[in-house]
Every structure is written in C-alpha cells, then in structure tokens.
Motif scaffolding. Structure first.
Motif, PDB file in Angstrom:
ATOM      1  N   ALA A 347       0.850  -1.194   0.000  1.00  0.00           N
ATOM      2  CA  ALA A 347       0.000   0.000   0.000  1.00  0.00           C
ATOM      3  C   ALA A 347       0.877   1.232   0.000  1.00  0.00           C
ATOM      4  CB  ALA A 347      -0.906   0.022   1.231  1.00  0.00           C
ATOM      5  N   GLU A 348       0.361   2.295  -0.602  1.00  0.00           N
ATOM      6  CA  GLU A 348       0.935   3.618  -0.409  1.00  0.00           C
ATOM      7  C   GLU A 348       0.226   4.252   0.779  1.00  0.00           C
ATOM      8  OE1 GLU A 348       0.704   5.958  -3.929  1.00  0.00           O
ATOM      9  OE2 GLU A 348       1.886   4.557  -5.141  1.00  0.00           O
ATOM     10  N   ALA A 349       0.901   5.163   1.449  1.00  0.00           N
ATOM     11  CA  ALA A 349       0.354   5.764   2.660  1.00  0.00           C
ATOM     12  C   ALA A 349      -1.011   6.391   2.388  1.00  0.00           C
ATOM     13  CB  ALA A 349       1.312   6.823   3.204  1.00  0.00           C
ATOM     14  N   PHE A 350      -1.993   6.027   3.212  1.00  0.00           N
ATOM     15  CA  PHE A 350      -3.349   6.572   3.177  1.00  0.00           C
ATOM     16  C   PHE A 350      -4.044   6.336   1.828  1.00  0.00           C
ATOM     17  CE2 PHE A 350      -0.894   9.176   6.205  1.00  0.00           C
ATOM     18  CZ  PHE A 350      -1.594   8.860   7.363  1.00  0.00           C
ATOM     19  N   CYS A 351      -3.703   5.206   1.206  1.00  0.00           N
ATOM     20  CA  CYS A 351      -4.332   4.822  -0.064  1.00  0.00           C
ATOM     21  C   CYS A 351      -4.788   3.368   0.038  1.00  0.00           C
ATOM     22  CB  CYS A 351      -3.354   4.994  -1.231  1.00  0.00           C
ATOM     23  SG  CYS A 351      -2.876   6.701  -1.566  1.00  0.00           S
ATOM     24  N   ALA A 352      -5.410   2.895  -1.025  1.00  0.00           N
ATOM     25  CA  ALA A 352      -5.910   1.520  -1.048  1.00  0.00           C
ATOM     26  C   ALA A 352      -4.761   0.528  -0.945  1.00  0.00           C
ATOM     27  CB  ALA A 352      -6.714   1.279  -2.321  1.00  0.00           C
ATOM     28  N   ALA A 353      -5.054  -0.634  -0.376  1.00  0.00           N
ATOM     29  CA  ALA A 353      -4.041  -1.669  -0.163  1.00  0.00           C
ATOM     30  C   ALA A 353      -4.382  -2.921  -0.954  1.00  0.00           C
ATOM     31  CB  ALA A 353      -3.949  -2.004   1.328  1.00  0.00           C
ATOM     32  N   ARG A 354      -3.362  -3.790  -1.105  1.00  0.00           N
ATOM     33  CA  ARG A 354      -3.547  -5.092  -1.725  1.00  0.00           C
ATOM     34  C   ARG A 354      -2.971  -6.153  -0.800  1.00  0.00           C
ATOM     35  NH1 ARG A 354      -1.466  -5.259  -7.835  1.00  0.00           N
ATOM     36  NH2 ARG A 354      -2.630  -7.234  -7.682  1.00  0.00           N
ATOM     37  N   ALA A 355      -3.595  -7.323  -0.778  1.00  0.00           N
ATOM     38  CA  ALA A 355      -3.106  -8.453   0.007  1.00  0.00           C
ATOM     39  C   ALA A 355      -3.262  -9.712  -0.842  1.00  0.00           C
ATOM     40  CB  ALA A 355      -3.878  -8.582   1.313  1.00  0.00           C
ATOM     41  N   GLU A 356      -2.143 -10.361  -1.143  1.00  0.00           N
ATOM     42  CA  GLU A 356      -2.163 -11.516  -2.043  1.00  0.00           C
ATOM     43  C   GLU A 356      -1.263 -12.622  -1.501  1.00  0.00           C
ATOM     44  OE1 GLU A 356      -2.591  -9.313  -6.364  1.00  0.00           O
ATOM     45  OE2 GLU A 356      -0.618  -9.310  -5.394  1.00  0.00           O
ATOM     46  N   HIS A 357      -1.674 -13.867  -1.764  1.00  0.00           N
ATOM     47  CA  HIS A 357      -0.801 -14.992  -1.442  1.00  0.00           C
ATOM     48  C   HIS A 357       0.492 -14.876  -2.242  1.00  0.00           C
ATOM     49  CE1 HIS A 357      -2.376 -17.831   1.406  1.00  0.00           C
ATOM     50  NE2 HIS A 357      -3.553 -17.906   0.820  1.00  0.00           N
ATOM     51  N   THR A 358       1.600 -15.313  -1.631  1.00  0.00           N
ATOM     52  CA  THR A 358       2.885 -15.209  -2.305  1.00  0.00           C
ATOM     53  C   THR A 358       3.786 -16.365  -1.885  1.00  0.00           C
ATOM     54  OG1 THR A 358       4.821 -13.770  -2.651  1.00  0.00           O
ATOM     55  CG2 THR A 358       3.834 -13.752  -0.465  1.00  0.00           C
ATOM     56  N   ASP A 359       4.769 -16.654  -2.745  1.00  0.00           N
ATOM     57  CA  ASP A 359       5.806 -17.628  -2.409  1.00  0.00           C
ATOM     58  C   ASP A 359       7.088 -16.939  -1.979  1.00  0.00           C
ATOM     59  OD1 ASP A 359       4.201 -19.830  -3.042  1.00  0.00           O
ATOM     60  OD2 ASP A 359       4.696 -19.671  -5.184  1.00  0.00           O
ATOM     61  N   ALA A 360       7.071 -15.618  -1.929  1.00  0.00           N
ATOM     62  CA  ALA A 360       8.265 -14.863  -1.550  1.00  0.00           C
ATOM     63  C   ALA A 360       8.632 -15.127  -0.099  1.00  0.00           C
ATOM     64  CB  ALA A 360       8.013 -13.366  -1.764  1.00  0.00           C
ATOM     65  N   PRO A 361       9.895 -14.951   0.253  1.00  0.00           N
ATOM     66  CA  PRO A 361      10.313 -15.161   1.650  1.00  0.00           C
ATOM     67  C   PRO A 361       9.557 -14.213   2.589  1.00  0.00           C
ATOM     68  CG  PRO A 361      12.221 -15.011   0.201  1.00  0.00           C
ATOM     69  CD  PRO A 361      11.032 -14.612  -0.620  1.00  0.00           C
ATOM     70  N   ALA A 362       9.256 -14.700   3.778  1.00  0.00           N
ATOM     71  CA  ALA A 362       8.490 -13.903   4.736  1.00  0.00           C
ATOM     72  C   ALA A 362       9.380 -12.874   5.423  1.00  0.00           C
ATOM     73  CB  ALA A 362       7.855 -14.816   5.773  1.00  0.00           C
ATOM     74  N   ASP A 363       8.787 -11.710   5.733  1.00  0.00           N
ATOM     75  CA  ASP A 363       9.471 -10.657   6.476  1.00  0.00           C
ATOM     76  C   ASP A 363       9.131 -10.707   7.958  1.00  0.00           C
ATOM     77  OD1 ASP A 363      10.534  -9.557   4.078  1.00  0.00           O
ATOM     78  OD2 ASP A 363       8.598  -8.567   3.702  1.00  0.00           O
ATOM     79  N   LEU A 364       7.881 -11.058   8.281  1.00  0.00           N
ATOM     80  CA  LEU A 364       7.416 -11.173   9.659  1.00  0.00           C
ATOM     81  C   LEU A 364       6.612 -12.455   9.794  1.00  0.00           C
ATOM     82  CD1 LEU A 364       6.029  -7.543  10.328  1.00  0.00           C
ATOM     83  CD2 LEU A 364       8.277  -8.443  10.994  1.00  0.00           C
ATOM     84  N   ALA A 365       6.695 -13.091  10.948  1.00  0.00           N
ATOM     85  CA  ALA A 365       5.891 -14.276  11.236  1.00  0.00           C
ATOM     86  C   ALA A 365       5.036 -13.983  12.467  1.00  0.00           C
ATOM     87  CB  ALA A 365       6.780 -15.491  11.476  1.00  0.00           C
ATOM     88  N   LEU A 366       3.750 -14.300  12.365  1.00  0.00           N
ATOM     89  CA  LEU A 366       2.834 -14.021  13.469  1.00  0.00           C
ATOM     90  C   LEU A 366       1.575 -14.872  13.336  1.00  0.00           C
ATOM     91  CD1 LEU A 366       1.086 -10.552  12.859  1.00  0.00           C
ATOM     92  CD2 LEU A 366       2.155 -11.928  11.082  1.00  0.00           C
ATOM     93  N   ASP A 367       0.879 -15.030  14.439  1.00  0.00           N
ATOM     94  CA  ASP A 367      -0.398 -15.736  14.425  1.00  0.00           C
ATOM     95  C   ASP A 367      -1.511 -14.749  14.085  1.00  0.00           C
ATOM     96  OD1 ASP A 367      -1.824 -18.349  15.139  1.00  0.00           O
ATOM     97  OD2 ASP A 367      -2.897 -16.893  16.375  1.00  0.00           O
ATOM     98  N   VAL A 368      -2.641 -15.279  13.641  1.00  0.00           N
ATOM     99  CA  VAL A 368      -3.772 -14.429  13.301  1.00  0.00           C
ATOM    100  C   VAL A 368      -4.253 -13.631  14.520  1.00  0.00           C
ATOM    101  CG1 VAL A 368      -5.606 -16.109  13.791  1.00  0.00           C
ATOM    102  CG2 VAL A 368      -5.935 -14.406  11.974  1.00  0.00           C
ATOM    103  N   ARG A 369      -4.018 -14.146  15.715  1.00  0.00           N
ATOM    104  CA  ARG A 369      -4.384 -13.410  16.930  1.00  0.00           C
ATOM    105  C   ARG A 369      -3.652 -12.074  16.995  1.00  0.00           C
ATOM    106  NH1 ARG A 369      -3.909 -15.637  23.203  1.00  0.00           N
ATOM    107  NH2 ARG A 369      -4.408 -13.648  24.221  1.00  0.00           N
ATOM    108  N   GLU A 370      -2.354 -12.092  16.704  1.00  0.00           N
ATOM    109  CA  GLU A 370      -1.575 -10.848  16.740  1.00  0.00           C
ATOM    110  C   GLU A 370      -1.963  -9.927  15.580  1.00  0.00           C
ATOM    111  OE1 GLU A 370      -0.814 -12.523  19.778  1.00  0.00           O
ATOM    112  OE2 GLU A 370      -0.066 -13.827  18.178  1.00  0.00           O
ATOM    113  N   LEU A 371      -2.324 -10.517  14.442  1.00  0.00           N
ATOM    114  CA  LEU A 371      -2.772  -9.686  13.329  1.00  0.00           C
ATOM    115  C   LEU A 371      -4.071  -8.968  13.701  1.00  0.00           C
ATOM    116  CD1 LEU A 371      -1.963  -8.942  10.438  1.00  0.00           C
ATOM    117  CD2 LEU A 371      -3.408 -10.799   9.624  1.00  0.00           C
ATOM    118  N   GLY A 372      -4.962  -9.656  14.416  1.00  0.00           N
ATOM    119  CA  GLY A 372      -6.178  -9.008  14.898  1.00  0.00           C
ATOM    120  C   GLY A 372      -5.879  -7.912  15.898  1.00  0.00           C
ATOM    121  N   ALA A 373      -4.904  -8.139  16.770  1.00  0.00           N
ATOM    122  CA  ALA A 373      -4.544  -7.128  17.757  1.00  0.00           C
ATOM    123  C   ALA A 373      -4.048  -5.852  17.085  1.00  0.00           C
ATOM    124  CB  ALA A 373      -3.482  -7.681  18.702  1.00  0.00           C
ATOM    125  N   ALA A 374      -3.318  -5.988  15.985  1.00  0.00           N
ATOM    126  CA  ALA A 374      -2.757  -4.820  15.290  1.00  0.00           C
ATOM    127  C   ALA A 374      -3.719  -4.216  14.279  1.00  0.00           C
ATOM    128  CB  ALA A 374      -1.470  -5.231  14.573  1.00  0.00           C
TER     129      ALA A 374
END
Length: 417
Positions: A347-374
C-alpha cells in the motif's frame, strides 16, 4: 472447527424463546434481577443472528447460546468494514467442558463467512477465553475518576457552547444520540446500528440504575445546532462532613474540542457531588490533555475491543496504512486455514491496499491473533514483537510494518456489546 458434540443440536432461536434465553443468560452471568423484570426490557438481540444449543432428547432445554450484532459500517483505519459483534455467549454451568463453546465459535465464524463479514469483534466478559480462538486485543479503554472542580485547560470557542440538562428518553433523544455517535470516525467505534440496540441503549429501567438516578443527558449546542451530548447518572451520598455524591458519565460524544470542554466543564462541577467518573475513553481521548493535573485523576486501564480476522485479504484491504508498506507476512491460523500462509501486503500511505498470497520469503511471522490485535492501529507490531509474539525475519521489516499498521487516531469503543 469443532462440530456440535453428539446428543446436542444447534438451532436458530426466535423471539418466542426469549424466556429461555434470559434464563440461560442468568445462569451464565449471575444476577440478582428476576426474570419477570428482565422480560419487561426490550431485547437487543437480532433474532436472525441468534443461535442456541439444545439437548437432542430435550429440545426445549436450552444449554448454550451465542448471537451477534451486525456492524455494517464499522470504522477501521481509513475505511469501513462489515463486522460481526459476537455477543451473548454463554453455556449453562451444568453443560460446561463439553466442547459447546468451541462449536459455537466455529459456527459463528462460518456465519461471518456466509454473511460477508471479514472481521468479528467482541468485548470479553473474561479476557482469557477468546485468545485461543484467534481474537487479539485490538483496543484498550481508560477510565478516569476526577475530583469535583478539576481544572481544564482553556479551549477557544468553548464559551460559545451552551449546555442544557434533560432526562434522557428514546423518543426525545434517540435520533440525536444515534446521529452524533455514528458521525465519530474512530477505528473500532461501532455504533448501535439496529433499532433493537438503539432502543436498549436509551431504556431507563430501574434494574440498570444500581442505586443511581434516572438516566440524564447533557446536550451541547452551538448557534442552535446540537453538536454533542453526554449520558450520565448521579448517585447521592451523605457523609458527616456533607454531600459526597458522584457523577457517572456513561458516554460523551463531542463534535470538536470546544464542545468536549464545555460538556466536561459542566459535568465536573455539579452540586452535591465530590467526584466524576468517565465512561470508556480511548488512549488519546481529549480529556487526557484537557486536564490541568492528570496526576490528580485516578486512571485505570482495561481491555476493550477484541478483533478476529475471518477473511484476511478482505480485512487487510478494507483499511488504509499510515506509511508506505510492502511486507510479506507468514500467518498461522489453526481454526481458519484459508488465512494461513504467506501474504504480501502492499500500500501507499493513506491509499488503497492489496493483500495476495505469495511464495516470496516472509518478512514477519505471526499468528492471526496478533494480526487481529494490530488490525485497528492501536496495538503496535513492535509491542507484540517485544512480547515475543511477532518474529522479524528480515531486518527493518518490523519497524516499517509497525509504523504502517498504526493510525493517527487511537481505536476505541464507547460501549460494551
């Protein structure tokens, strides 16, 4: 997701079963009020979203219950999302430890998917319960107890605001409260969207008073326009030294700082009282900066709204981000496998975002619980990483994502649902 155990059935509930619903609720949440008095109250439930568990051999015997409220316009950072407000969750103590709660939560998730609601929200009666179902603590609430006459910093224009006091009623004030409350653009600020909820909120039954007076409302006006309100109740108390009454503010909504100043000034200086307690405040509520001496107020912090991501790409693209973002999240979700895996969020700041499945290496690892918290921008990924709940896999990714997932306005809800 766990199925309903053998010998039990999940059934939709209708209004004619309200006595059974209240009886079960009184077992799950003990109260000194009688069911006859409870039946006189308007029910806040949406019956097309209310479900019970009964014994197969005795379908008249309601042993568990859950429901949800439709929040079709729930504010999230930079947008709105359809959300389900999970509520009235209870299991009769005789039938605990049978897997009924897990089965009901699974049913609720399935209904959210069916109804196109990518996020489920709740306010928890017991905070320890819902984390295991993937709900993360997304907002906190502050409560302030202030001495009478607590000084506020001056705000230009507050002298132009007039405040009048009335006895609150649905007929006279329902539209005003609904309009001003819905106009607030704070993440997590769910409003009473159904007629049933709006009616319950302004119902002033004796069982709600707990020794306090009838519900009052302070209405703020500027040039004849209603620009704010506060719902409150006073409680009288007399000591040897004189009156020691209290003012309990249930909810205060103000269109701008001058309105907030005018309302709080009046509520902090009512006769025969010695202290005023606030309702549920967000971390950045203006009152915290208006008080000249915050240290003189007693401040308590509690959990507020818990968020559960049901449809990850729909949820993450419903909101905006406050900085440019390009991050690959490796998400675990034991209960909704469709959310699990690596997702690239851009996403660009304060603009629409995209979320897609990927095979790229992960930058952060977290559970869906923490994603909900944030999700609502109040709990930072940095805070969660400091607690060992988010793992940084690429140097710098945590800093950048934590900034992006934040929001200039702290999230919060003004009522418990």
């Amino acid at each position: 997701m766990a199925p309903i155990p053998d010998t039990f059935d999940l059934v939709p509930l209708t209004r004619d079963r309200l006595p059974d619903v209240l009886e079960l609720d009184m077992w799950a949440f003990p109260t000194g009020d009688g069911i006859e008095d409870m039946l006189k109250l308007p029910s806040p439930l949406s019956w097309d979203r209310t479900f019970g568990v009964v014994e197969s051999a005795h379908p008249e015997r309601l042993v568990a219950l859950h429901a949800s409220y439709p929040f079709a316009h729930c504010p999230v950072p930079g947008g709105r999302v359809r959300a389900a407000g999970l509520t009235w969750v209870g299991v009769h103590p005789q039938w605990r430890r049978r897997g009924l709660l897990s089965a009901m939560i699974g049913t609720h998730f399935a209904h959210c998917q069916q109804w196109g609601e990518p996020v489920s929200l709740l306010t928890a009666s017991e905070p320890a319960i819902y984390g295991r179902f993937g709900y993360g603590l997304a907002t906190r609430r502050l409560h302030l107890t202030m001495k009478r006459g607590a000084a506020l910093r001056p705000v230009p224009g507050s002298d132009d605001i007039s405040v009048r006091f009335e006895t609150a009623s649905l007929d006279r004030h329902g539209e005003l409260v609904a309009r001003l409350h819905a106009a607030v653009d704070r993440p997590g600020w769910v409003t009473r969207e159904t007629p049933q909820l709006a009616t319950m909120w302004l119902t002033d039954a004796p069982i709600f008073r707990e020794g306090r007076e009838v519900q009052r409302i302070a209405i703020a006006e500027r040039g004849g326009e209603k620009v704010g309100y506060a719902l409150f109740r006073r409680k009288s108390n007399w000591a040897e030294s004189g009156p020691e009454g209290t003012v309990g503010v249930q909810e205060l909504v103000a269109a701008d700082p001058a309105v907030a100043h005018a309302l709080w000034s009046r509520l902090l200086d009512l006769d025969l009282t010695t202290e005023t307690t606030s309702g549920m405040l967000a971390d950045d509520d203006p009152l915290l900066s208006l008080l000249v001496d915050l240290r003189a107020a007693r401040v308590t912090v509690k959990d507020n709204v818990w968020a559960r991501i049901i449809d990850l790409p729909a949820a993450l693209t419903a909101r905006q981000y406050q900085a440019d973002l390009d991050v690959v999240l490796d998400v675990t979700d034991a209960r909704l496998p469709s959310n699990a895996g690596r997702w690239r969020v851009t996403a660009e700041a304060f603009c629409a975002a995209r979320a897609e499945h990927t095979d790229a290496p992960a930058d952060l690892a977290l559970d869906v619980r923490e994603l909900g918290a944030a999700y609502l921008g109040g709990t930072t990924l940095g805070e969660l990483a400091g607690a060992g709940l988010v793992e940084e896999l690429r140097p710098g990714a945590l800093r950048d994502a934590s900034v992006a997932f934040g929001w200039p306005v702290a999230p919060g809800s003004s009522w418990i649902f």
